[in-house]
Motif scaffolding. Structure first.
Motif, PDB file in Angstrom:
ATOM      1  N   LYS A   1       0.860  -1.192   0.000  1.00  0.00           N
ATOM      2  CA  LYS A   1       0.000   0.000   0.000  1.00  0.00           C
ATOM      3  C   LYS A   1       0.886   1.228   0.000  1.00  0.00           C
ATOM      4  O   LYS A   1       1.684   1.444   0.902  1.00  0.00           O
ATOM      5  CB  LYS A   1      -0.886  -0.001   1.252  1.00  0.00           C
ATOM      6  CG  LYS A   1      -1.891   1.155   1.300  1.00  0.00           C
ATOM      7  CD  LYS A   1      -3.066   0.884   0.380  1.00  0.00           C
ATOM      8  CE  LYS A   1      -4.177   1.927   0.591  1.00  0.00           C
ATOM      9  NZ  LYS A   1      -3.795   3.300   0.211  1.00  0.00           N
ATOM     10  N   LEU A   2       0.764   2.053  -1.054  1.00  0.00           N
ATOM     11  CA  LEU A   2       1.607   3.234  -1.215  1.00  0.00           C
ATOM     12  C   LEU A   2       0.732   4.478  -1.305  1.00  0.00           C
ATOM     13  O   LEU A   2       0.005   4.663  -2.273  1.00  0.00           O
ATOM     14  CB  LEU A   2       2.461   3.109  -2.468  1.00  0.00           C
ATOM     15  CG  LEU A   2       3.418   4.255  -2.771  1.00  0.00           C
ATOM     16  CD1 LEU A   2       4.473   4.365  -1.678  1.00  0.00           C
ATOM     17  CD2 LEU A   2       4.107   4.044  -4.111  1.00  0.00           C
ATOM     18  N   GLY A   3       0.782   5.332  -0.277  1.00  0.00           N
ATOM     19  CA  GLY A   3       0.015   6.577  -0.288  1.00  0.00           C
ATOM     20  C   GLY A   3      -1.459   6.324  -0.518  1.00  0.00           C
ATOM     21  O   GLY A   3      -2.073   5.475   0.116  1.00  0.00           O
ATOM     22  N   ARG A   4      -2.040   7.073  -1.492  1.00  0.00           N
ATOM     23  CA  ARG A   4      -3.472   6.943  -1.772  1.00  0.00           C
ATOM     24  C   ARG A   4      -3.769   5.858  -2.804  1.00  0.00           C
ATOM     25  O   ARG A   4      -4.914   5.647  -3.191  1.00  0.00           O
ATOM     26  CB  ARG A   4      -4.041   8.286  -2.235  1.00  0.00           C
ATOM     27  CG  ARG A   4      -3.501   8.778  -3.546  1.00  0.00           C
ATOM     28  CD  ARG A   4      -4.171  10.090  -3.954  1.00  0.00           C
ATOM     29  NE  ARG A   4      -3.717  11.193  -3.131  1.00  0.00           N
ATOM     30  CZ  ARG A   4      -4.204  12.428  -3.230  1.00  0.00           C
ATOM     31  NH1 ARG A   4      -5.153  12.693  -4.094  1.00  0.00           N
ATOM     32  NH2 ARG A   4      -3.744  13.394  -2.463  1.00  0.00           N
ATOM     33  N   TYR A   5      -2.730   5.169  -3.284  1.00  0.00           N
ATOM     34  CA  TYR A   5      -2.941   4.092  -4.243  1.00  0.00           C
ATOM     35  C   TYR A   5      -3.577   2.881  -3.549  1.00  0.00           C
ATOM     36  O   TYR A   5      -3.356   2.653  -2.363  1.00  0.00           O
ATOM     37  CB  TYR A   5      -1.612   3.660  -4.872  1.00  0.00           C
ATOM     38  CG  TYR A   5      -1.006   4.681  -5.798  1.00  0.00           C
ATOM     39  CD1 TYR A   5      -1.316   4.682  -7.145  1.00  0.00           C
ATOM     40  CD2 TYR A   5      -0.117   5.644  -5.331  1.00  0.00           C
ATOM     41  CE1 TYR A   5      -0.763   5.613  -8.008  1.00  0.00           C
ATOM     42  CE2 TYR A   5       0.437   6.587  -6.183  1.00  0.00           C
ATOM     43  CZ  TYR A   5       0.112   6.568  -7.520  1.00  0.00           C
ATOM     44  OH  TYR A   5       0.652   7.496  -8.367  1.00  0.00           O
ATOM     45  N   PRO A   6      -4.338   2.062  -4.290  1.00  0.00           N
ATOM     46  CA  PRO A   6      -4.864   0.820  -3.702  1.00  0.00           C
ATOM     47  C   PRO A   6      -3.722  -0.173  -3.503  1.00  0.00           C
ATOM     48  O   PRO A   6      -2.645  -0.017  -4.072  1.00  0.00           O
ATOM     49  CB  PRO A   6      -5.843   0.325  -4.780  1.00  0.00           C
ATOM     50  CG  PRO A   6      -5.308   0.893  -6.063  1.00  0.00           C
ATOM     51  CD  PRO A   6      -4.745   2.237  -5.698  1.00  0.00           C
TER      52      PRO A   6
ATOM     53  N   GLU B   1      -8.936 -11.721  -1.753  1.00  0.00           N
ATOM     54  CA  GLU B   1      -9.461 -10.515  -1.089  1.00  0.00           C
ATOM     55  C   GLU B   1      -9.150  -9.259  -1.909  1.00  0.00           C
ATOM     56  O   GLU B   1     -10.016  -8.408  -2.121  1.00  0.00           O
ATOM     57  CB  GLU B   1      -8.831 -10.414   0.306  1.00  0.00           C
ATOM     58  CG  GLU B   1      -9.044  -9.091   1.010  1.00  0.00           C
ATOM     59  CD  GLU B   1      -8.094  -8.919   2.182  1.00  0.00           C
ATOM     60  OE1 GLU B   1      -7.981  -7.768   2.653  1.00  0.00           O
ATOM     61  OE2 GLU B   1      -7.466  -9.910   2.620  1.00  0.00           O
ATOM     62  N   MET B   2      -7.916  -9.143  -2.388  1.00  0.00           N
ATOM     63  CA  MET B   2      -7.504  -7.953  -3.136  1.00  0.00           C
ATOM     64  C   MET B   2      -8.178  -7.880  -4.502  1.00  0.00           C
ATOM     65  O   MET B   2      -8.551  -6.801  -4.968  1.00  0.00           O
ATOM     66  CB  MET B   2      -5.977  -7.941  -3.300  1.00  0.00           C
ATOM     67  CG  MET B   2      -5.220  -7.825  -2.001  1.00  0.00           C
ATOM     68  SD  MET B   2      -5.679  -6.331  -1.096  1.00  0.00           S
ATOM     69  CE  MET B   2      -4.717  -6.560   0.401  1.00  0.00           C
ATOM     70  N   ILE B   3      -8.345  -9.019  -5.149  1.00  0.00           N
ATOM     71  CA  ILE B   3      -8.985  -9.041  -6.468  1.00  0.00           C
ATOM     72  C   ILE B   3     -10.449  -8.616  -6.363  1.00  0.00           C
ATOM     73  O   ILE B   3     -10.991  -7.980  -7.269  1.00  0.00           O
ATOM     74  CB  ILE B   3      -8.844 -10.432  -7.112  1.00  0.00           C
ATOM     75  CG1 ILE B   3      -7.376 -10.674  -7.501  1.00  0.00           C
ATOM     76  CG2 ILE B   3      -9.745 -10.581  -8.321  1.00  0.00           C
ATOM     77  CD1 ILE B   3      -7.098 -12.033  -8.085  1.00  0.00           C
ATOM     78  N   LYS B   4     -11.092  -8.923  -5.230  1.00  0.00           N
ATOM     79  CA  LYS B   4     -12.489  -8.528  -5.045  1.00  0.00           C
ATOM     80  C   LYS B   4     -12.661  -7.022  -4.899  1.00  0.00           C
ATOM     81  O   LYS B   4     -13.636  -6.450  -5.366  1.00  0.00           O
ATOM     82  CB  LYS B   4     -13.063  -9.234  -3.800  1.00  0.00           C
ATOM     83  CG  LYS B   4     -13.386 -10.702  -4.019  1.00  0.00           C
ATOM     84  CD  LYS B   4     -13.973 -11.311  -2.759  1.00  0.00           C
ATOM     85  CE  LYS B   4     -14.278 -12.791  -2.959  1.00  0.00           C
ATOM     86  NZ  LYS B   4     -14.817 -13.407  -1.716  1.00  0.00           N
ATOM     87  N   ILE B   5     -11.706  -6.378  -4.249  1.00  0.00           N
ATOM     88  CA  ILE B   5     -11.876  -4.947  -3.965  1.00  0.00           C
ATOM     89  C   ILE B   5     -11.254  -4.049  -5.030  1.00  0.00           C
ATOM     90  O   ILE B   5     -11.489  -2.845  -5.036  1.00  0.00           O
ATOM     91  CB  ILE B   5     -11.290  -4.585  -2.580  1.00  0.00           C
ATOM     92  CG1 ILE B   5      -9.775  -4.841  -2.532  1.00  0.00           C
ATOM     93  CG2 ILE B   5     -12.002  -5.345  -1.480  1.00  0.00           C
ATOM     94  CD1 ILE B   5      -9.138  -4.405  -1.237  1.00  0.00           C
TER      95      ILE B   5
END
Length: 480
Positions: free
Chosen positions: A15-20, A69-73
């Motif tokens: 997780k980097l800054g405002r990036y997903p 989990e990440m692919i869903k969001i």
């Protein structure tokens, strides 16, 4: 929560800054890249973008346990491309494991070493003495997205590079490139906190918006054909229902449309930009239009207390996608400065031309007049070669070894020989630019005979239904 132990080589979500959260791999940092002070962090290379950054350990998760989990969001196109890149990496790694036992019996002598990346400051000239490569680093779009966070700031932040950097890959051919003047390396910018609006998602506008979003800008979009907004909404953009609504919601609104009429309609038409302009609102016209249109738009915007900048761009769809456009601006200098991070995201270089609004339009028309005339001449040469029994490919090979060699010539000619006229810059738009340039010449009683001749060839190509093909389809005007 159980402690997760990570090490170099592990696949992770970072997780980097405002990036997903984004898939990456923990790698060894360059030797001269200092580790930020404070909490424990790892140096991560992100898939799909080739970005690198220091990431705090609490902002990292192992790849496989959190994949579903990440692919869903996250549903964006770029995100899916990054996940695909991870799977391709795993497939290759598996193949290497199967042959590992065979490799052990071989000597390490002659094995090609990995190419370390060295980062040096501009004044270190000695590092740039060496040979050349078959493929310059600058041709790799990923080269322009190398993130550095080497200051004493928190490890998850991206530090803007205020100096121009020279970056080299050290191997036997010592490839080097100097970062473009006037802007910055695209991946290392800090996005403005101003709200950005964008009107027009055509060939050029789509790439611009994509890069604005990628670099962390808050963007609201509108397009006459609303369906074109859907992809950008998925990537995090907001939707404006009308041009007036976008302008009223945003601090800086950009426009990129096809011609002078479209530019005027967007501002002066029903629910147009002018209805949303309030004192202090900024409007940036990026369309290539005539200086008279720019003067008119500037006057109506400033009459409502708005601030106006013209900033047409030189480039193509591919250059727009790669964030490598050239921006030519004129008008309100303070707006130009407020747009700094936006121009860095979309372009490799920007120029501000002093004087009245309309000067950038004049410069861009001259540039496109030269490009359009040149393309028509190249097409003429290819067809004359064929008509006289010469090999077109040999003509191109010789041309690309001489003084006129360029990526533009090579790509356009190869597309012609392959019959590929997928638009990278619409033929109808380059013909429009030629027409406007000729008219501009008439206004100052300056002859433009070469442009006039080229314009007639493009008009012939339009009559042959080539308007929505690439400008290189002017070739077909010579063979029909």
């Amino acid at each position: 929560m159980a402690t997760v132990h990570l090490r170099i080589g592990d696949l992770v979500w970072g997780k980097l800054g405002r990036y997903p959260p984004w898939p990456g791999k923990i790698v060894s940092p360059p030797k001269d890249l200092k580790k930020p002070r404070g909490k424990k962090c790892f140096f991560v290379k992100f898939f799909g973008t080739e970005d690198h950054a220091w990431i705090k350990v609490e902002q990292l998760k192992p790849y496989h346990p959190h994949k579903e989990e990440m692919i869903k969001i996250n549903k964006g196109k770029r995100f899916q491309q990054a996940v695909d890149a991870v799977e391709e990496y795993l497939k290759k790694a598996k193949g290497k494991d199967q042959t590992h036992s065979d490799d052990k019996s071989k000597s390490d002598k002659g094995r090609k070493a990995a190419k370390p990346m060295k980062i040096i400051e501009e004044d270190d000239e000695d590092a740039f003495k060496g040979g050349s490569s078959d493929k310059p680093v600058k041709d790799d779009p990923h080269f322009h997205h190398f993130l550095l966070s080497q200051s004493e700031k928190p490890a998850s932040s991206m530090e803007p590079i205020t100096k121009r950097l020279k970056i080299i890959e050290e191997d036997t051919r010592s490839t080097s490139i100097q970062a473009a003047d006037s802007t910055a390396i695209n991946g290392s910018i800090t996005p403005t906190d101003k709200r950005i609006g964008f009107l027009g998602l055509g060939l050029m506008g789509s790439g611009v918006v994509s890069n604005l979003l990628k670099m962390g800008h808050v963007v609201t979009v509108w397009n006459r054909t609303a369906e074109k907004c859907d992809l950008f909404i998925q990537e995090g953009a907001r939707l404006g229902r009308t041009p007036a609504e976008v302008v009223s919601m945003c601090d800086i609104t950009f426009s990129c449309v096809s011609d002078p009429k479209a530019a005027r309609d967007l501002v002066l038409g029903p629910s147009g930009v002018l209805q949303g302009i309030r004192p202090g609102k900024c409007y940036v016209e990026m369309s290539t239009v005539d200086p008279e249109t720019i003067t008119e738009l500037s006057q109506v915007i400033t009459s409502r207390g708005g601030r106006f900048l013209e900033a047409p761009v030189s480039g193509s769809q591919q250059l727009s996608n790669d964030g490598m456009l050239v921006i030519v601006a004129a008008g309100d200098r303070s707006v130009y400065e407020d747009c700094s991070s936006c121009f860095q995201a979309m372009g490799k270089t920007s120029f501000f031309i002093a004087g009245e609004a309309g000067n950038a339009a004049r410069m861009m028309l001259i540039l496109n007049m030269v490009q359009g005339s040149f393309m028509a001449t190249i097409a003429e040469g290819l067809t004359l070669a064929q008509a006289t029994g010469q090999s077109q490919q040999t003509f191109l090979d010789i041309l690309c070894q001489g003084q006129m060699a360029s990526t533009f010539v090579d790509q356009k000619c190869q597309n012609i020989l392959q019959g590929n006229f997928k638009p990278d810059y619409y033929l109808k738009h380059i013909q429009k630019d030629l027409r406007l340039a000729i008219s501009m010449g008439d206004s100052v009683n300056h002859p433009t005979p070469m442009a006039a001749a080229a314009n007639e060839v493009y008009k012939r190509a339009k009559a042959l239904d080539q308007s929505d093909n690439d400008m290189s389809a002017v070739y077909r005007a010579y063979i029909h």
